[in-house]
Design a protein around this motif. Structure first.
Motif, mmCIF file in Angstrom:
data_model
loop_
_atom_site.group_PDB
_atom_site.id
_atom_site.type_symbol
_atom_site.label_atom_id
_atom_site.label_comp_id
_atom_site.label_asym_id
_atom_site.label_seq_id
_atom_site.Cartn_x
_atom_site.Cartn_y
_atom_site.Cartn_z
ATOM 1 N N PRO A 217 0.808 -1.226 0.000
ATOM 2 C CA PRO A 217 0.000 0.000 0.000
ATOM 3 C C PRO A 217 0.834 1.265 0.000
ATOM 4 C CG PRO A 217 -0.053 -1.056 2.163
ATOM 5 C CD PRO A 217 0.619 -2.020 1.224
ATOM 6 N N GLU A 218 2.066 1.186 0.483
ATOM 7 C CA GLU A 218 2.929 2.359 0.532
ATOM 8 C C GLU A 218 3.901 2.410 -0.640
ATOM 9 O OE1 GLU A 218 2.290 4.621 2.653
ATOM 10 O OE2 GLU A 218 0.801 3.402 3.713
ATOM 11 N N GLY A 219 3.899 1.334 -1.471
ATOM 12 C CA GLY A 219 4.803 1.308 -2.620
ATOM 13 C C GLY A 219 6.264 1.164 -2.238
ATOM 14 N N ALA A 220 6.536 0.564 -1.070
ATOM 15 C CA ALA A 220 7.921 0.417 -0.630
ATOM 16 C C ALA A 220 8.689 -0.479 -1.582
ATOM 17 C CB ALA A 220 7.965 -0.162 0.788
ATOM 18 N N ALA A 221 9.923 -0.142 -1.860
ATOM 19 C CA ALA A 221 10.739 -0.908 -2.800
ATOM 20 C C ALA A 221 11.495 -2.007 -2.081
ATOM 21 C CB ALA A 221 11.725 0.003 -3.509
ATOM 22 N N GLY A 222 11.502 -3.171 -2.670
ATOM 23 C CA GLY A 222 12.257 -4.283 -2.134
ATOM 24 C C GLY A 222 13.671 -4.289 -2.674
ATOM 25 N N ARG A 223 14.346 -5.402 -2.482
ATOM 26 C CA ARG A 223 15.744 -5.505 -2.854
ATOM 27 C C ARG A 223 15.962 -5.279 -4.339
ATOM 28 N NH1 ARG A 223 18.317 -11.231 -1.888
ATOM 29 N NH2 ARG A 223 16.823 -11.664 -3.541
ATOM 30 N N ASP A 224 15.035 -5.747 -5.179
ATOM 31 C CA ASP A 224 15.193 -5.630 -6.621
ATOM 32 C C ASP A 224 14.369 -4.480 -7.199
ATOM 33 O OD1 ASP A 224 16.844 -7.887 -6.680
ATOM 34 O OD2 ASP A 224 15.102 -9.219 -6.640
ATOM 35 N N GLY A 225 13.983 -3.544 -6.347
ATOM 36 C CA GLY A 225 13.235 -2.402 -6.827
ATOM 37 C C GLY A 225 11.742 -2.628 -6.884
ATOM 38 N N GLY A 226 11.278 -3.836 -6.532
ATOM 39 C CA GLY A 226 9.847 -4.123 -6.559
ATOM 40 C C GLY A 226 9.296 -4.183 -5.156
ATOM 41 N N ASP A 227 8.016 -4.422 -5.052
ATOM 42 C CA ASP A 227 7.389 -4.540 -3.737
ATOM 43 C C ASP A 227 7.973 -5.731 -2.990
ATOM 44 O OD1 ASP A 227 5.831 -2.379 -4.279
ATOM 45 O OD2 ASP A 227 4.062 -3.533 -4.852
ATOM 46 N N ASP A 228 7.998 -5.629 -1.660
ATOM 47 C CA ASP A 228 8.553 -6.718 -0.851
ATOM 48 C C ASP A 228 7.593 -7.137 0.245
ATOM 49 O OD1 ASP A 228 8.719 -4.544 0.821
ATOM 50 O OD2 ASP A 228 10.797 -4.871 1.438
ATOM 51 N N LEU A 229 6.303 -6.832 0.072
ATOM 52 C CA LEU A 229 5.317 -7.198 1.076
ATOM 53 C C LEU A 229 4.753 -8.577 0.768
ATOM 54 C CD1 LEU A 229 3.748 -6.207 3.588
ATOM 55 C CD2 LEU A 229 1.969 -5.387 2.019
ATOM 56 N N TRP A 230 4.680 -9.430 1.794
ATOM 57 C CA TRP A 230 4.199 -10.804 1.646
ATOM 58 C C TRP A 230 3.169 -11.114 2.720
ATOM 59 C CZ3 TRP A 230 6.024 -14.240 -2.129
ATOM 60 C CH2 TRP A 230 7.120 -13.776 -2.871
ATOM 61 N N ARG A 231 2.167 -11.875 2.344
ATOM 62 C CA ARG A 231 1.222 -12.447 3.293
ATOM 63 C C ARG A 231 1.721 -13.844 3.647
ATOM 64 N NH1 ARG A 231 -4.215 -12.067 4.267
ATOM 65 N NH2 ARG A 231 -3.633 -9.889 4.592
ATOM 66 N N LEU A 232 1.954 -14.090 4.930
ATOM 67 C CA LEU A 232 2.404 -15.392 5.419
ATOM 68 C C LEU A 232 1.299 -16.054 6.227
ATOM 69 C CD1 LEU A 232 6.042 -14.677 6.681
ATOM 70 C CD2 LEU A 232 5.323 -15.503 4.445
ATOM 71 N N ILE A 233 1.158 -17.353 6.044
ATOM 72 C CA ILE A 233 0.247 -18.144 6.857
ATOM 73 C C ILE A 233 0.992 -19.408 7.273
ATOM 74 C CG2 ILE A 233 -0.782 -19.179 4.786
ATOM 75 C CD1 ILE A 233 -3.407 -19.433 6.389
ATOM 76 N N ALA A 234 0.973 -19.706 8.539
ATOM 77 C CA ALA A 234 1.723 -20.858 9.050
ATOM 78 C C ALA A 234 0.878 -21.605 10.067
ATOM 79 C CB ALA A 234 3.031 -20.405 9.697
ATOM 80 N N TYR A 235 0.737 -22.911 9.856
ATOM 81 C CA TYR A 235 0.038 -23.740 10.828
ATOM 82 C C TYR A 235 0.981 -23.990 11.985
ATOM 83 C CZ TYR A 235 -3.030 -27.428 12.593
ATOM 84 O OH TYR A 235 -3.887 -28.175 13.360
ATOM 85 N N ASP A 236 0.502 -23.727 13.212
ATOM 86 C CA ASP A 236 1.394 -23.752 14.365
ATOM 87 C C ASP A 236 0.731 -24.428 15.559
ATOM 88 O OD1 ASP A 236 3.879 -23.101 15.539
ATOM 89 O OD2 ASP A 236 2.996 -21.350 16.512
ATOM 90 N N PRO A 237 0.330 -25.682 15.413
ATOM 91 C CA PRO A 237 -0.309 -26.380 16.539
ATOM 92 C C PRO A 237 0.710 -26.674 17.648
ATOM 93 C CG PRO A 237 0.131 -27.932 14.778
ATOM 94 C CD PRO A 237 0.504 -26.569 14.244
ATOM 95 N N GLY A 238 0.250 -26.617 18.868
ATOM 96 C CA GLY A 238 1.099 -27.023 19.983
ATOM 97 C C GLY A 238 2.074 -25.968 20.448
#
Length: 513
Positions: A217-238
């Motif tokens: 949403p802020e247009g932040a640049a990643g390492r290669d000049g592109g966006d670097d925002l990721w949605r992560l989902i992790a199953y974490d039982p226990g």
């Protein structure tokens, strides 16, 4: 007085409000939250959802602001074992599937609602309802010491999520089962070498890990000049309980991410951190007199497959045109019973599918893991299965032909979705069917015309119908939600359909059941 109170300003409530305003119905939208959400769990909208937004005039710049990350690559260790590509569903649609946050979808719908003369009142919860045969008395607010507001409405629709106050005060049950232990969910800025052209997932003994590229949403640049925002989902039982601080969630993800992905990664700032468990729930009924449920208030889904927001906006579009007809006196209250009859079976089917995917993703016993890792992944590499997956998740296949407004005949049958076919307007200019709906019905007639059919439709639906020409031998009446109502050239047959479906010509002052 507003005719309809919409409780909840998420995608479902906003889509419903836009659909009603398109047809001239006064609406009040309230939400218990202090203001619009800036983060969201839902982040994918399939083709049918884009179609709904387009018909509402709310698609706006979402296609330009979204990503087209339309493939899913599954890894076992560092080895890719499955690549699922979501292609063209082959059902004549101009609406794109989009990787886009629910918050952006809500923003586009709020903008459209404002254009239509509506607005959201924030920090105003629904706390009570009393209804009679003529309307509903709603009690709003009063939970922070201020005096409650008591207002009168013709109808109330609860679009207020899985914890719906509307559902509770209406006395509608919401049975279900718990499907999983906790998942971690986060939007993080990451510096790593993962391809942003699609979603990636890792099968790991500790649990599923998924990473989806997100528009920044802020247009932040990643390492290669592109966006670097990721949605992560992790199953974490226990690990921990149902409550953890944001710092604890972030610390846990710092451990999980390199361990399960096998990649070097630098974790930057977090935009959002959360955790959840998955329940499958379905409301006992969608209607209690003059009170309705839609979206997550009626059905709670697993997030896999991106079906929750999609099903909710579909509920909204289905209910909006029916409620508008009743309010305008063009149909009896019986038409409103078809809302549940058409939408609840779909929710049941979607819940079955998302629950199956969830159980496969979190398989904990050796047989389940073998079935997932050695059988299912191979099946999903087959082109025919990939086409099926695209078709299924799009929801363009949804049909109401078995419902009370459905019927038989050659395809498309009454109740089927009508593809976005080429049409010609009355002035001779070219267009496409779905572009001509926008809260209106469409009558498609052969190029030679069908005067009797045209007269019958305008007599019943007046100025709510767009007259169009198409290359077919039969006339076709299309509902505002792009589903077939009637097809033929028999004026008497059309009259019978309108009488049966809308109850026109019958008394409209009967008590609402």
């Amino acid at each position: 007085m507003s005719e309809v109170l919409v409780v909840g300003a998420g995608p479902t409530g906003l889509a419903l409000a836009c659909g009603l305003r398109l047809q001239g119905v006064p609406v009040r939208v309230v939400d218990r939250a202090p203001g619009p959400a800036s983060t969201s769990r839902a982040n994918f909208l399939h083709a049918r959802g884009s179609e709904v937004l387009d018909r509402l005039g709310a698609l706006g710049r979402l296609p330009e602001e979204s990503l087209r990350a339309l493939q899913v690559t599954t890894y076992l260790g560092d080895r890719p074992i499955m690549r699922l590509v979501f292609g063209d569903p082959g059902l004549q649609t101009a609406a794109p599937p989009m990787v886009v946050s629910q918050a952006k979808v809500e923003s586009a719908l709020r903008d459209r609602l404002a254009e239509l003369g509506g607005a959201v009142t924030w920090h105003l919860p629904l706390v009570g309802l009393e209804q009679d045969e003529h309307g509903v008395t709603a009690t709003l607010g009063g939970m922070s010491g201020e005096a409650p507001q008591v207002e009168r409405f013709g109808w109330v629709v609860g679009c207020d999520g899985t914890g719906s106050s509307t559902r509770k005060v209406a006395g509608i049950g919401f049975p279900g089962v718990k499907l999983t232990e906790r998942f971690l969910l986060a939007d993080l800025h990451l510096d790593w070498d993962l391809d942003r052209s699609g979603t990636s997932g890792w099968i790991h003994p500790g649990g599923l890990l998924g990473a989806m590229p997100m528009p920044d949403p802020e247009g932040a640049a990643g390492r290669d000049g592109g966006d670097d925002l990721w949605r992560l989902i992790a199953y974490d039982p226990g690990h921990g309980g149902d409550k953890s601080s944001e710092q604890e969630i972030l610390d846990r993800l710092r451990m999980i991410l390199p361990e399960r992905s096998g990649r070097q990664v630098t974790i930057g700032d977090a935009e959002w951190l959360s955790l959840f468990t998955i329940h499958r729930r379905l409301a006992d009924r969608y209607r209690e007199g003059r009170v309705f449920l839609a979206g997550d208030a009626a059905h709670a889904h697993a997030p896999f497959g991106g079906q929750g927001m999609l099903t909710g906006v579909g509920d909204a579009e289905n209910l909006a045109w029916k409620l508008a007809l009743v309010i305008h006196g063009k149909a009896t209250g019986d038409l409103l019973d078809t809302y549940e009859a058409e939408r609840r079976p779909l929710a049941t089917e979607v819940l079955r599918g998302t629950s199956g995917v969830t159980k496969m993703n979190v398989a904990g016993n050796p047989f389940g893991r073998f079935l997932r890792d050695r059988v299912v992944v191979k099946l999903f590499n087959l082109p025919s299965v990939q086409r099926w997956a695209t078709y299924t998740t799009s929801q363009l296949w949804v049909s109401y032909r078995k419902g009370p407004l459905g019927g038989r005949g050659s395809k498309p049958r009454p109740g089927d979705r009508v593809p976005d076919v080429a049409v010609v307007r009355a002035d001779g200019s070219a267009s496409r069917l779905h572009a001509e709906l926008g809260g209106r019905w469409a009558l498609l007639v052969p190029r030679a015309g069908s005067d009797d059919v045209e007269a019958a439709v305008h007599r019943r639906l007046e100025d709510q119908v767009s007259l169009l020409r198409h290359n077919d031998e039969k006339a076709m009446l299309v509902r505002p939600d792009a589903h077939m109502a009637w097809r033929g050239n028999d004026c008497d047959g059309l009259d019978r359909w309108l009488d049966g479906a809308l109850g026109l010509g019958q008394a409209t002052t009967r008590p609402v059941r």
